[in-house]
Motif scaffolding. Structure first.
Motif, PDB file in Angstrom:
ATOM      1  N   ALA A 263      -7.523   0.481  13.589  1.00 22.34           N
ATOM      2  CA  ALA A 263      -7.623  -0.117  12.257  1.00 22.34           C
ATOM      3  C   ALA A 263      -8.624   0.619  11.372  1.00 22.34           C
ATOM      4  O   ALA A 263      -8.491   0.613  10.145  1.00 22.34           O
ATOM      5  N   MET A 264      -9.624   1.254  11.992  1.00 20.15           N
ATOM      6  CA  MET A 264     -10.663   1.935  11.213  1.00 20.15           C
ATOM      7  C   MET A 264     -10.397   3.426  11.056  1.00 20.15           C
ATOM      8  O   MET A 264     -11.297   4.176  10.673  1.00 20.15           O
ATOM      9  N   ARG A 265      -9.176   3.872  11.352  1.00 17.37           N
ATOM     10  CA  ARG A 265      -8.820   5.265  11.139  1.00 17.37           C
ATOM     11  C   ARG A 265      -8.941   5.591   9.644  1.00 17.37           C
ATOM     12  O   ARG A 265      -8.782   4.728   8.792  1.00 17.37           O
ATOM     13  N   ARG A 266      -9.222   6.829   9.358  1.00 18.31           N
ATOM     14  CA  ARG A 266      -9.403   7.308   7.982  1.00 18.31           C
ATOM     15  C   ARG A 266     -10.534   6.587   7.254  1.00 18.31           C
ATOM     16  O   ARG A 266     -10.488   6.410   6.027  1.00 18.31           O
ATOM     17  N   THR A 267     -11.544   6.144   7.988  1.00 19.81           N
ATOM     18  CA  THR A 267     -12.738   5.560   7.379  1.00 19.81           C
ATOM     19  C   THR A 267     -13.960   6.290   7.931  1.00 19.81           C
ATOM     20  O   THR A 267     -13.902   6.886   9.014  1.00 19.81           O
ATOM     21  N   PRO A 268     -15.096   6.251   7.227  1.00 19.65           N
ATOM     22  CA  PRO A 268     -16.311   6.911   7.722  1.00 19.65           C
ATOM     23  C   PRO A 268     -16.830   6.312   9.030  1.00 19.65           C
ATOM     24  O   PRO A 268     -17.642   6.940   9.717  1.00 19.65           O
ATOM     25  N   LEU A 269     -16.381   5.098   9.368  1.00 17.03           N
ATOM     26  CA  LEU A 269     -16.868   4.422  10.566  1.00 17.03           C
ATOM     27  C   LEU A 269     -16.050   4.753  11.809  1.00 17.03           C
ATOM     28  O   LEU A 269     -16.364   4.261  12.901  1.00 17.03           O
ATOM     29  N   LEU A 270     -15.018   5.565  11.667  1.00 15.42           N
ATOM     30  CA  LEU A 270     -14.118   5.820  12.792  1.00 15.42           C
ATOM     31  C   LEU A 270     -14.847   6.399  14.001  1.00 15.42           C
ATOM     32  O   LEU A 270     -14.706   5.901  15.116  1.00 15.42           O
ATOM     33  N   ILE A 271     -15.616   7.467  13.800  1.00 11.95           N
ATOM     34  CA  ILE A 271     -16.240   8.150  14.937  1.00 11.95           C
ATOM     35  C   ILE A 271     -17.228   7.244  15.676  1.00 11.95           C
ATOM     36  O   ILE A 271     -17.134   7.119  16.907  1.00 11.95           O
ATOM     37  N   PRO A 272     -18.186   6.582  14.987  1.00  4.00           N
ATOM     38  CA  PRO A 272     -19.101   5.700  15.739  1.00  4.00           C
ATOM     39  C   PRO A 272     -18.391   4.546  16.430  1.00  4.00           C
ATOM     40  O   PRO A 272     -18.730   4.190  17.564  1.00  4.00           O
ATOM     41  N   ILE A 273     -17.393   3.961  15.773  1.00  3.25           N
ATOM     42  CA  ILE A 273     -16.672   2.853  16.391  1.00  3.25           C
ATOM     43  C   ILE A 273     -15.865   3.344  17.594  1.00  3.25           C
ATOM     44  O   ILE A 273     -15.816   2.678  18.637  1.00  3.25           O
ATOM     45  N   ALA A 274     -15.261   4.521  17.465  1.00  9.36           N
ATOM     46  CA  ALA A 274     -14.490   5.070  18.582  1.00  9.36           C
ATOM     47  C   ALA A 274     -15.390   5.358  19.778  1.00  9.36           C
ATOM     48  O   ALA A 274     -15.019   5.079  20.934  1.00  9.36           O
ATOM     49  N   LEU A 275     -16.575   5.892  19.531  1.00 16.29           N
ATOM     50  CA  LEU A 275     -17.498   6.199  20.622  1.00 16.29           C
ATOM     51  C   LEU A 275     -17.982   4.930  21.316  1.00 16.29           C
ATOM     52  O   LEU A 275     -18.015   4.847  22.551  1.00 16.29           O
ATOM     53  N   VAL A 276     -18.356   3.935  20.518  1.00 15.28           N
ATOM     54  CA  VAL A 276     -18.822   2.669  21.092  1.00 15.28           C
ATOM     55  C   VAL A 276     -17.714   2.012  21.900  1.00 15.28           C
ATOM     56  O   VAL A 276     -17.945   1.504  23.010  1.00 15.28           O
ATOM     57  N   ASN A 277     -16.498   2.032  21.384  1.00 15.85           N
ATOM     58  CA  ASN A 277     -15.392   1.382  22.081  1.00 15.85           C
ATOM     59  C   ASN A 277     -14.971   2.141  23.332  1.00 15.85           C
ATOM     60  O   ASN A 277     -14.498   1.547  24.299  1.00 15.85           O
ATOM     61  N   ALA A 278     -15.134   3.460  23.318  1.00 17.18           N
ATOM     62  CA  ALA A 278     -14.836   4.232  24.524  1.00 17.18           C
ATOM     63  C   ALA A 278     -15.767   3.818  25.662  1.00 17.18           C
ATOM     64  O   ALA A 278     -15.335   3.612  26.802  1.00 17.18           O
ATOM     65  N   VAL A 279     -17.052   3.668  25.338  1.00 14.93           N
ATOM     66  CA  VAL A 279     -18.015   3.213  26.350  1.00 14.93           C
ATOM     67  C   VAL A 279     -17.755   1.752  26.704  1.00 14.93           C
ATOM     68  O   VAL A 279     -17.864   1.345  27.867  1.00 14.93           O
ATOM     69  N   MET A 280     -17.385   0.948  25.688  1.00 12.01           N
ATOM     70  CA  MET A 280     -17.105  -0.463  25.931  1.00 12.01           C
ATOM     71  C   MET A 280     -15.956  -0.639  26.916  1.00 12.01           C
ATOM     72  O   MET A 280     -15.993  -1.511  27.788  1.00 12.01           O
ATOM     73  N   ILE A 281     -14.925   0.177  26.795  1.00 15.01           N
ATOM     74  CA  ILE A 281     -13.787   0.071  27.701  1.00 15.01           C
ATOM     75  C   ILE A 281     -14.222   0.378  29.136  1.00 15.01           C
ATOM     76  O   ILE A 281     -13.793  -0.287  30.085  1.00 15.01           O
ATOM     77  N   VAL A 282     -15.108   1.370  29.290  1.00 16.22           N
ATOM     78  CA  VAL A 282     -15.656   1.661  30.624  1.00 16.22           C
ATOM     79  C   VAL A 282     -16.453   0.464  31.137  1.00 16.22           C
ATOM     80  O   VAL A 282     -16.391   0.115  32.319  1.00 16.22           O
ATOM     81  N   SER A 283     -17.188  -0.190  30.228  1.00 17.62           N
ATOM     82  CA  SER A 283     -18.051  -1.305  30.639  1.00 17.62           C
ATOM     83  C   SER A 283     -17.270  -2.537  31.078  1.00 17.62           C
ATOM     84  O   SER A 283     -17.833  -3.417  31.739  1.00 17.62           O
TER      85      SER A 283
END
Length: 328
Positions: A263-283
Motif C-alpha cells: 500500500a505504501m509503494r511509490r511513497t517516501p515511506l516505502l523503504i523504512p516500512i519495507a525494512l521494518v516489515n521484513a524484520v517483523m515477518i522474521v519475528s
C-alpha cells in the motif's frame, strides 16, 4: 474522476461490502451453535466509535463549506482538511463493522473442539528443514537480535494508522479503498483457512521452558487463556475491546506486513516500512509464536489478495478506455 477510476471504486466497494456481509452471515450462523455470547457493552463501544466517525465526517463537510467561503490560499487549506477528514470517516465507516464481525468470527472458529492440527504444520516445517525450538533458542541466545525482533513485531500496531493517515492527508482515496479492499479480502481468506485448520501454535505445542524465551514477550502465548476459555464449553462473553489475536495459521502479521508495504509503494515511506516489515515477518516465528509454514501461508494469503483484488478492480478497464476514446 475518470470513468475507469469510478469503475475501480465500485469494484473496491463491492469487495468491501461482500467481505463484511460474509463475516456477518457466518457470525449469525455460528452463534446459535456456539458458547459465545455478545456482551451488551459492545453496543456502547459501537456508539462511541460511530460517533467519532460521524464527527470526522461532519468536520469534513464543515471544512468543505469553509473552503467555498475563504480566499484562495486559505481555501486550499480548508479543502485539504475537508478531504482528510472525509477519508478518515470513510475508512472508519467500513473498518468498524468489519473489525467487529471478523473478530467475532475468529472467536467462534476458535471455540471448536475439533482436534488441533499442529502436528501437520510441524511436519511441514521439518520437510522444509526448519526446527522451531532450535530457531527460538538461537534467537533468544542473542539478546540484541531479540530486542530488534520484538520492536519490529510491535511496530506493526502503528503502521495501520500510518497507512490510513498518509492516504487521507494526501487525498488518495482510490489507493485507500484499494488498501481496505485488499485488507478485507485477506481477512476473509485468513478466516477460512483458520477455521479449516485449527492449531494451538508452537508455544503450546512444544511448551518450551520459560528460560528459552526470556528475551521475548509472551505474545506467542497471549491467546492461550482465551482459547482455553472458548473451548471449555462455558459461556463466553465477546467484547471487542478485550479481544486478542488468536489466529495461528496462517500468520496474519505476515499478511499485514506485505499488504501494508504494498500500500505504501511509490511513497517516501516505502523503504523504512519495507525494512521494518521484513524484520517483523522474521519475528513472527520467535515472538509471535508461528511455525515457518504459518509465515509462508500468510505470504500466500497476502499475494493472493493483492493479485485478486487488483485483477478484479482493473478488469474491463481497457475496454472502457477504448469505448471512451471511440466516443471522443
Amino acid at each position: 474522476m475518470q470513468a475507469y477510476e469510478a469503475l475501480a471504486v465500485r469494484r473496491y466497494a463491492q469487495i468491501i461490502g461482500l467481505s463484511i456481509c460474509a463475516f456477518v452471515l457466518a457470525d449469525f450462523l455460528c452463534l446459535s451453535v456456539s458458547n459465545v455470547t455478545i456482551d451488551a457493552y459492545n453496543g456502547f463501544e459501537l456508539i462511541i466509535a460511530c460517533s467519532i466517525a460521524g464527527a470526522y465526517w461532519v468536520a469534513g463537510k464543515f471544512a468543505a463549506l469553509m473552503a467555498t467561503r475563504s480566499q484562495s490560499r486559505l481555501s486550499r487549506v480548508w479543502k485539504g482538511a475537508g478531504a482528510t477528514f472525509e477519508n478518515i470517516a470513510i475508512f472508519m465507516a467500513v473498518f468498524i463493522p468489519m473489525s467487529i464481525a471478523s473478530c467475532l468470527f475468529m472467536y467462534l472458529a476458535a471455540s471448536t473442539t475439533r482436534p488441533r492440527l499442529d502436528w501437520l504444520l510441524v511436519a511441514g516445517d521439518k520437510t522444509l528443514g526448519f526446527d522451531w525450538p532450535s530457531a527460538l533458542g538461537y534467537a533468544n541466545s542473542h539478546p540484541k537480535i531479540a530486542a530488534v525482533l520484538v520492536f519490529c513485531y510491535e511496530a506493526l500496531t502503528y503502521q495501520l494508522p500510518v497507512v490510513v493517515l498518509w492516504h487521507a492527508v494526501t487525498n488518495q482515496r482510490l489507493r485507500l479503498l484499494e488498501f481496505v479492499a485488499i485488507l478485507f479480502a485477506s481477512s476473509v481468506l485468513t478466516a477460512i483457512i483458520m477455521a479449516a485448520v485449527p492449531v494451538d501454535g508452537p508455544y503450546l505445542y512444544f511448551r518450551p521452558a520459560p528460560s528459552l524465551f526470556d528475551h521475548f514477550t509472551n505474545a506467542g502465548l497471549s491467546h492461550a487463556a482465551t482459547v482455553d476459555a472458548l473451548r471449555s464449553g462455558a459461556p463466553f462473553d465477546f467484547l471487542i475491546s478485550k479481544t486478542v489475536g488468536i489466529t495461528c495459521f496462517p500468520s496474519f502479521h505476515t499478511t499485514l506486513g506485505i499488504i501494508i508495504t504494498y500500500a505504501m509503494r511509490r511513497t517516501p515511506l516505502l523503504i523504512p516500512i519495507a525494512l521494518v516489515n521484513a524484520v517483523m515477518i522474521v519475528s513472527t516465528v520467535p515472538e509471535g509464536g508461528h511455525y515457518l509454514v504459518d509465515v509462508i501461508g500468510g505470504g500466500v494469503v497476502a499475494v493472493t489478495a493483492i493479485v485478486g483484488v487488483t485483477f478484479f478492480a482493473s478488469a474491463n478497464q481497457q475496454d472502457l478506455a477504448q469505448r471512451m476514446a471511440a466516443r471522443s
